[in-house]
Enzyme design. Sequence first.
Site, PDB file in Angstrom:
ATOM      1  CB  THR A  95      -0.939  -0.009   1.222  1.00 10.47           C
ATOM      2  OG1 THR A  95      -1.807  -1.144   1.122  1.00 10.47           O
ATOM      3  CG2 THR A  95      -1.780   1.253   1.282  1.00 10.47           C
ATOM      4  CB  VAL A  97       3.513   6.758   1.529  1.00  8.79           C
ATOM      5  CG1 VAL A  97       3.636   8.229   1.907  1.00  8.79           C
ATOM      6  CG2 VAL A  97       3.634   5.873   2.767  1.00  8.79           C
ATOM      7  CB  ILE A 131       4.970   1.077   3.924  1.00 10.24           C
ATOM      8  CG1 ILE A 131       4.025   0.754   5.098  1.00 10.24           C
ATOM      9  CG2 ILE A 131       4.932   2.570   3.585  1.00 10.24           C
ATOM     10  CD1 ILE A 131       2.573   1.145   4.882  1.00 10.24           C
ATOM     11  CE  LYS A 132       4.189   0.279  -5.005  1.00  9.63           C
ATOM     12  NZ  LYS A 132       3.307   0.031  -6.175  1.00  9.63           N
ATOM     13  CG  LEU A 133       7.824   4.881   1.594  1.00 12.37           C
ATOM     14  CD1 LEU A 133       8.881   4.415   2.584  1.00 12.37           C
ATOM     15  CD2 LEU A 133       7.273   6.235   2.019  1.00 12.37           C
TER      16      LEU A 133
END
EC number: 2.2.1.2
Length: 317
Positions: A95, A97, A131-133
């Site tokens: 998911t 950011v 967590i995708k950044l």
Amino acid sequence: MTDKLTSLRQITTVVADTGDIAAMKLYQPQDATTNPSIILNAAQIPEYRKLIDEAIAWAREQSSDHAQQIIDATDKLAVNIGLEILKLIPGRISTEVDARLSYDTVASVTKAKRLIKLYNEAGISNDRILIKLASTWQGIRAAEQLEKEGINCNLTLLFSFAQARACAEAGVFLISPFVGRILDWYKANGDQKEFAPSEDPGVVSVTEIYQYYKKHGYKTVVMGASFRNLGEIIELAGCDRLTIAPSLLKELAESEGPVERKLAYTGEIQAKPAPLTEAEFYWQHNQDPMAVDKLADGIRKFAIDQGKLEKMISDLL
């Protein structure tokens, strides 16, 4: 005879690059990745309407401020879609950011922890979430901090070797080097319009990153992303993971024949070099005009879709 999707699964972990529940059920990937564009598309699917309604109702309970309600509902919707996908896969959901925070380390960490909290409150443990950044210097620093706190990250919009190296040196869990978008750039900006799969600039980039990581013993997972054709996927067979859109999963499933391992490292593990400084990172990244263009373009596009999603939510509040 075995189909190519089944054959590929023997040597590479297959991930679905979609929010489409029907595709999950059909192709049974290990993991799934989402981004603002995928969430925006998923929000148009009739089966997801209840998830939107639930996110809006929840946001109204959290705050009476309209602007805050939009932020809350958008976060909650991304998590709600992730929760639905997690019912269908054994592994992890990625998911993302908000892309507008790509140059703000502190805000990225805060948003990541908020998304994790929403998943945790729904009974999902950290080991099922990535967590995708964006792979900016600030995004990489945010990931470095989150990893130390037990929150695994997926660094996306990765186009340059400098980005890949900085991610490994920060100890991030996984990177998503983009293949197809690199090819797009070279086709648009050079004289050559057709490339053999082994000479595809995106394939060459991921191969170089994979070999470097394995040679130096980095644990960071390499997950090729953004494919334009089957040839790119076949040429990267053996990569740790590949995240593939439903249309190409379908093509693989309908193609017969074995897939041979193309990526492997059999040499000795060598000492890791000293980590890149911020100045070195920017200088090296800046030497690659494709990477500079595509990173900025990717952040802009994700930010636009995030804005469209918020507009949709705002109209419903």
